[in-house]
Motif scaffolding. Structure first.
Motif, mmCIF file in Angstrom:
data_model
loop_
_atom_site.group_PDB
_atom_site.id
_atom_site.type_symbol
_atom_site.label_atom_id
_atom_site.label_comp_id
_atom_site.label_asym_id
_atom_site.label_seq_id
_atom_site.Cartn_x
_atom_site.Cartn_y
_atom_site.Cartn_z
ATOM 1 N N PHE A 47 42.359 47.324 34.631
ATOM 2 C CA PHE A 47 40.992 47.025 35.022
ATOM 3 C C PHE A 47 40.473 45.781 34.291
ATOM 4 O O PHE A 47 39.895 44.872 34.897
ATOM 5 N N SER A 48 40.706 45.739 32.990
ATOM 6 C CA SER A 48 40.225 44.607 32.188
ATOM 7 C C SER A 48 40.896 43.316 32.632
ATOM 8 O O SER A 48 40.249 42.275 32.756
ATOM 9 N N LYS A 53 40.535 38.214 35.482
ATOM 10 C CA LYS A 53 41.057 37.366 36.532
ATOM 11 C C LYS A 53 39.953 36.972 37.511
ATOM 12 O O LYS A 53 39.816 35.815 37.904
ATOM 13 N N MET A 54 39.157 37.962 37.885
ATOM 14 C CA MET A 54 38.068 37.711 38.828
ATOM 15 C C MET A 54 37.104 36.670 38.266
ATOM 16 O O MET A 54 36.644 35.782 38.964
ATOM 17 N N LEU A 55 36.788 36.829 36.998
ATOM 18 C CA LEU A 55 35.764 35.960 36.415
ATOM 19 C C LEU A 55 36.314 34.590 36.065
ATOM 20 O O LEU A 55 35.588 33.617 36.005
ATOM 21 N N LYS A 56 37.613 34.500 35.832
ATOM 22 C CA LYS A 56 38.157 33.231 35.374
ATOM 23 C C LYS A 56 38.851 32.438 36.481
ATOM 24 O O LYS A 56 38.588 31.252 36.680
ATOM 25 N N ASP A 60 36.149 27.058 41.754
ATOM 26 C CA ASP A 60 34.725 26.780 41.641
ATOM 27 C C ASP A 60 33.902 27.277 42.827
ATOM 28 O O ASP A 60 32.894 27.934 42.667
ATOM 29 N N GLU A 61 34.407 26.979 44.022
ATOM 30 C CA GLU A 61 33.580 27.296 45.187
ATOM 31 C C GLU A 61 33.492 28.795 45.437
ATOM 32 O O GLU A 61 32.573 29.281 46.069
ATOM 33 N N SER A 62 34.475 29.563 44.893
ATOM 34 C CA SER A 62 34.405 31.003 45.136
ATOM 35 C C SER A 62 34.005 31.778 43.875
ATOM 36 O O SER A 62 34.044 32.984 43.843
ATOM 37 N N ARG A 63 33.651 31.050 42.855
ATOM 38 C CA ARG A 63 33.225 31.719 41.616
ATOM 39 C C ARG A 63 31.992 32.567 41.907
ATOM 40 O O ARG A 63 31.063 32.118 42.559
ATOM 41 N N PRO A 64 31.986 33.809 41.441
ATOM 42 C CA PRO A 64 30.855 34.681 41.778
ATOM 43 C C PRO A 64 29.541 34.192 41.158
ATOM 44 O O PRO A 64 29.544 33.696 40.035
#
Length: 940
Positions: A47-48, A53-56, A60-64
């Motif tokens: 999970f971590s 991975k999601m946050l890093k 750029d264009e798909s960064r939350p």
DNA sequence: GACATCACG
DNA sequence: GACGTACGTGATGTCG
């Protein structure tokens, strides 16, 4: 944490299905446990990693812009009111997963993502609500989940991402799965039902049929109204009969999009995580690799920032720096120093900073054979230099001829004031080695810190303490491998043959890494409360032990050679005998062949297989066979004994005699064990035979110089004394105070035999029990060791616990402490981390518990010995010519002029017996027995 | 390089 | 009821 941020068409809302993820991760990922204590953390780790991975990794264009992790709240939901059997076939979650639920929520918060859950709603409903709201505002939405129940939400703007397969699910993929567009998914599910969630649906109708019917009739309601028109009898009747079930199912599968969510969508705005909190969490979990990765990601962000806008970044506070070391290595800044001017510059920098990492490059791993080839210094991150002093190769393009370099004497003359300056701390990694080499050049660097020993005081039992491991563990950085610059195999270059550019790249980096490790690890000594262990015990070991290694011990080569041929003869005789009994030749040194001869060819009973399927032929098995009157096993055992003695001792030791000193120099490792003991290698002089008569002969070859004697000084029963103190065993303490035979006393207590009537056999059994207790006794182990049956052994243990109340309490308390903290401590505060103490596997946990029971005892004895060793140089300074040579866990070996043996014995005895004072006070006396003789055998 | 075996405290 | 078990090390020889 998160912040309020309006949701616009430019926004990207990422919603993680936390509950779904951890269930899947739990089953898909290997059952990882926290090394420290065996706490299951596989799902949390997955999970971590996913969150990171999601946050890093998002480009750029798909960064939350908005981010949340959504969980199921425990308890019933509104769906149970509609259909009481909803999800009724779900069992309890696996036991190993349960403790991971709260940890997963912690992980979310640590990464700065709000963990959302609401009583009465499933995660899916909350996700649906956020997703629909965001969609309405024109934003893009990504749902991190592979749950098909969420596929009804997919649209142009809403997509899903399967985190395990890293596969995006859009309208096309949904249609592939359900045969209909996303807006009809609910209807398909209402008809087909779902055995996993216990949604009934219409019996006999699956996804395929449902899609077909919906294609023909449009939607569920129309289909149910016109069910009578269906030509196929089966389908028609099922639908008519179960129309209500289909309607109920629809309510169950339709996600609620209007939950009054808290927090509201706008409040899910992404912010940077609290670095401190994040590292606290990662450290707590023991995620070394991820910790390093996160650090690196943060580090890169900082450098990018510096380069992008070319502004100076504010210097981080010490506290932040500790948590946030610079892990960016820039080899271009390393300097190869070839002139006195430049060396002076670096020395001046070291005086300015007050801390300098020092690393020697030599042409051998053996510090006695090693010639200094160059010196490296590091004074700041990326600010390191290499000073070549004795390179013989790499001078021209062909790699031949000596390159331009400083004169060694001149350079060392310049370095000496720095190395000896009390105001500049020298930092080394495994500094014992460097000290040993420096010594031969009349240099004695002081004061120093050793990053290997700092790591050992902090993390023994958790990770290794070599430089590469430490760099990888803490910085996610793999230093240049030696092989890369030196090559491998017989063509491997020694350091002096390596070109200066390559040499600088490698060597300066080592010093750079060492300094950074010091910056990062040193402050942790205080927060982990092991400063005293490091400063009052471990830090003084390198120079003391380097000296011992340099002294070496004299070995009589001729005596060893005589023994070798004697053992050879014995082996030849036994080999012939064995071949005769076996009626054919075989290799006695091959356990495989031995097993085949004994159990396959000769068909002996009592064979056991090893886990790899081979016959076991260890001592225990062969002894049993021999006791049954078989001649061959005894012959093999005898052969093995001589083979061992010859190959491991008499042959190998001759080869280990240093031609210059004519002595044998072992290498003691100060950071190899989990308890604080030293270890000895190349050669190992801590396992020279003593238990058998033939083996003991090898000790005759360890001798003193002419006119000198060896003094062997042993702690008597130190572990049992410490047990008596630590477990508070009054009877045993009294016995030690009175100086009575402790094993006889034990026997007398346990078997009710008067001391006067004691027999050797009864005493032997009591002795085995005393040892067993120290090792974390089991009936099986005791039975194996004493020869009594298991039931009797169990009785012994029971009696022991009754006669020595305090043992039970000590063991329980120690196990509990280990389980709670992940480590146990010696009386001096050394922490011994126990891997696997929280394992669910009973065998592995039992093993960890025995380690936990033993470690404080063995470790405290080791601490006392270390303290004796660091006090010894001063203590024996008054005895001229006395030298400390070896340590064998509870024994120290010295060499001294014959006429001063008595003086040395008295000094050594006093020093060892009071080594623990004043740091701790013991309720038992410590006793040391010391003897002098011309060889090691007779000194016992 | 893994495994089995055996030397020591 | 079965399973596998004493604690801590390092060196050697096979064998794949």
């Amino acid at each position: 944490m998160s912040q309020s941020k309006p949701v616009t068409p430019q926004s990207h809302v990422v919603l993680v299905d936390g509950s779904g993820y951890i269930f899947r991760a739990f089953h898909a990922l290997p059952p990882l446990t926290r090394k420290r204590d065996g706490l299951p953390i596989g799902a949390v780790a997955g999970f971590s990693n996913m969150l990171f991975k999601m946050l890093k990794d998002q480009k750029d264009e798909s960064r939350p812009t908005h981010f949340a992790v959504i969980f199921d709240a425990s308890g019933q939901t509104f769906r149970n009111d509609i259909y009481d059997l909803y999800k009724a076939n779900r069992g309890e979650p696996p036991e190993d997963l349960v403790p991971q639920f709260p940890l997963t929520r912690d992980a979310s918060r640590a990464f700065g993502a709000p963990a959302v859950e609401m009583t009465g709603f499933e995660a899916d409903d909350l996700i649906a609500t956020y997703a629909r709201q965001a969609e309405a505002l024109g934003a893009r939405v990504t749902i991190i989940s592979s749950d098909k129940d969420l596929m009804q939400l997919v649209s142009d703007r809403v997509s899903m991402l399967d985190p395990m397969k890293n596969k995006t699910i859009g309208p096309k993929e949904v249609e592939e799965k359900f045969g209909v567009s996303p807006d009809k998914v609910i209807d398909v599910q209402s008809l087909a039902g779902d055995s996993v969630d216990n949604v009934p649906g219409v019996p006999g109708i699956g996804v395929k049929t449902a899609a077909l019917l919906l294609d023909q009739y449009g939607d569920l309601e129309t289909l149910l109204e016109r069910a009578g028109e269906i030509p196929q009898k089966g389908r028609r009747e099922k639908l008519l009969e179960h129309a209500d079930m289909a309607r109920v199912s629809k309510k169950l599968v339709t996600l609620k999009c209007d939950v009054d969510v808290d927090p509201v969508l706008e409040d899910l705005g992404v912010t940077d995580p609290d670095v401190e909190q994040l590292f606290d969490f990662l450290e707590e979990m023991g995620f070394r690799t991820l910790t390093a990765r996160v650090r690196q990601a943060l580090g890169e962000g900082v450098t990018d920032g510096i380069r992008a806008d070319d502004t100076k970044v504010e210097v981080a506070s010490p506290a932040t720096r500790d948590r946030y070391p610079n892990t960016v290595f820039d080899h271009t800044k390393y300097e190869c120093v070839q002139s006195a001017d430049r060396l002076a510059h670096w020395i001046a920098r070291a005086f300015e900073t007050g801390v300098v990492a020092v690393d020697l490059e030599t042409d051998s791993l053996d510090s006695r054979a090693a010639n200094m080839v160059g010196v490296c210094l590091a004074v700041e991150d990326n600010e390191a230099c290499y000073v070549p002093l004795a390179h013989t190769g790499g001078g021209d393009l062909l790699g031949d001829g000596a390159p331009e370099q400083m004169d060694m004497d001149r350079a060392l003359e310049m370095l000496a004031p720095l190395l000896h300056d009390a105001s500049v701390l020298k930092v080394g990694q495994n500094f014992k080695y460097d000290l040993g080499v420096f010594k031969r050049y009349d240099l004695n660097p002081t004061p120093y810190d050793d990053t290997m020993l700092i790591s050992y005081a902090l993390h023994n039992g958790i990770n290794g303490h070599g430089m590469d491991t430490l760099s990888e563990t803490h910085f996610a950085h793999s230093p240049v491998p030696f092989k890369e610059i030196a090559g491998t195999g017989k063509n491997q270059k020694t350091f002096d043959q390596i070109g200066l550019e390559e040499a600088t790249r490698y060597a300066a980096e080592d010093a750079d890494v060492t300094l950074r490790l010091w910056k990062y690890l040193k402050p942790k000594l205080a927060t982990s409360q092991v400063t005293r262990v490091y400063e009052a015990i471990d830090r003084d070991m390198p120079h003391v032990v380097a000296k011992m290694e340099n002294e070496g011990i004299k070995v009589d080569r001729a005596e060893l050679a005589r023994l070798s041929s004697y053992f050879s003869q014995k082996m030849a005789g036994l080999e012939a005998e064995a071949h005769e009994i076996a009626e054919g030749p075989f290799n006695l040194g091959s356990p495989k062949q031995v097993g085949e001869i004994l159990f396959d060819k000769m068909g002996l009973e009592g064979g056991k297989k090893t886990k790899t399927g081979a016959w076991q032929t260890g001592v225990d098995i062969l002894e049993d066979l021999a006791d049954n009157g078989e001649p061959l096993p005894r012959t093999i055992l005898n052969w093995r004994q001589f083979s061992k003695l010859k190959s491991t001792y008499t042959d190998a030791l001759q080869a280990q005699i240093n031609p210059e000193t004519e002595r044998v120099h072992t290498s003691f490792s100060l950071a190899a064990t989990t308890t604080g003991r030293l270890s000895s290698s190349d050669p190992n002089l801590q396992n020279i035979p003593i238990r058998t008569e033939e083996g003991r002969k090898i000790r005759d070859a360890f001798i003193a110089e002419a006119g000198h004697v060896l003094v062997a000084a042993d702690y008597s029963q130190i572990e049992l004394r410490l047990l008596a103190h630590m477990a508070d065993l009054p009877t045993m303490k009294q016995a030690f105070a009175d100086g009575v035979d402790i094993h006889a006393l034990t026997a007398s207590e346990m078997f009710g035999v008067k001391l006067a009537d004691m027999t050797p056999d009864i005493r032997r059994q009591a002795k085995a029990i005393n040892f067993g207790i120290i090792y974390g006794i089991s009936a099986f182990g005791l039975a194996k060791n004493t020869g009594v049956d298991r039931g009797t052994a169990a009785e012994f243990i029971k009696t022991y616990f009754e006669k020595f109340p305090g043992i039970r309490a000590y063991m329980d308390a120690t196990k509990a402490e280990a389980k709670e903290r992940g480590y146990v401590s010696t009386l001096f505060g050394r922490k011994c981390h126990i891997a696997g103490i929280r394992e669910r596997n009973p065998q592995r946990r039992a093993f960890a518990e025995r380690q936990a029971i033993n470690a404080p005892i063995q470790g405290t004895a080791a601490d006392i010995m270390r303290r004796a060793m660091i006090k010894m140089p001063d203590a024996i300074a008054s005895v001229e010519g006395a030298r400390m040579l070896l340590q064998v866990h509870d024994e120290l070996v010295f060499e001294v002029p014959e006429d001063r043996a008595d003086a040395l014995i008295s000094t050594v005895k006093t020093t060892m017996e009071h080594a623990h004072e004043p740091a701790i006070t013991l309720s038992v006396p410590i006793d040391v027995e010391a003897q002098a003789a011309t060889n090691w055998n007779d000194a016992h």
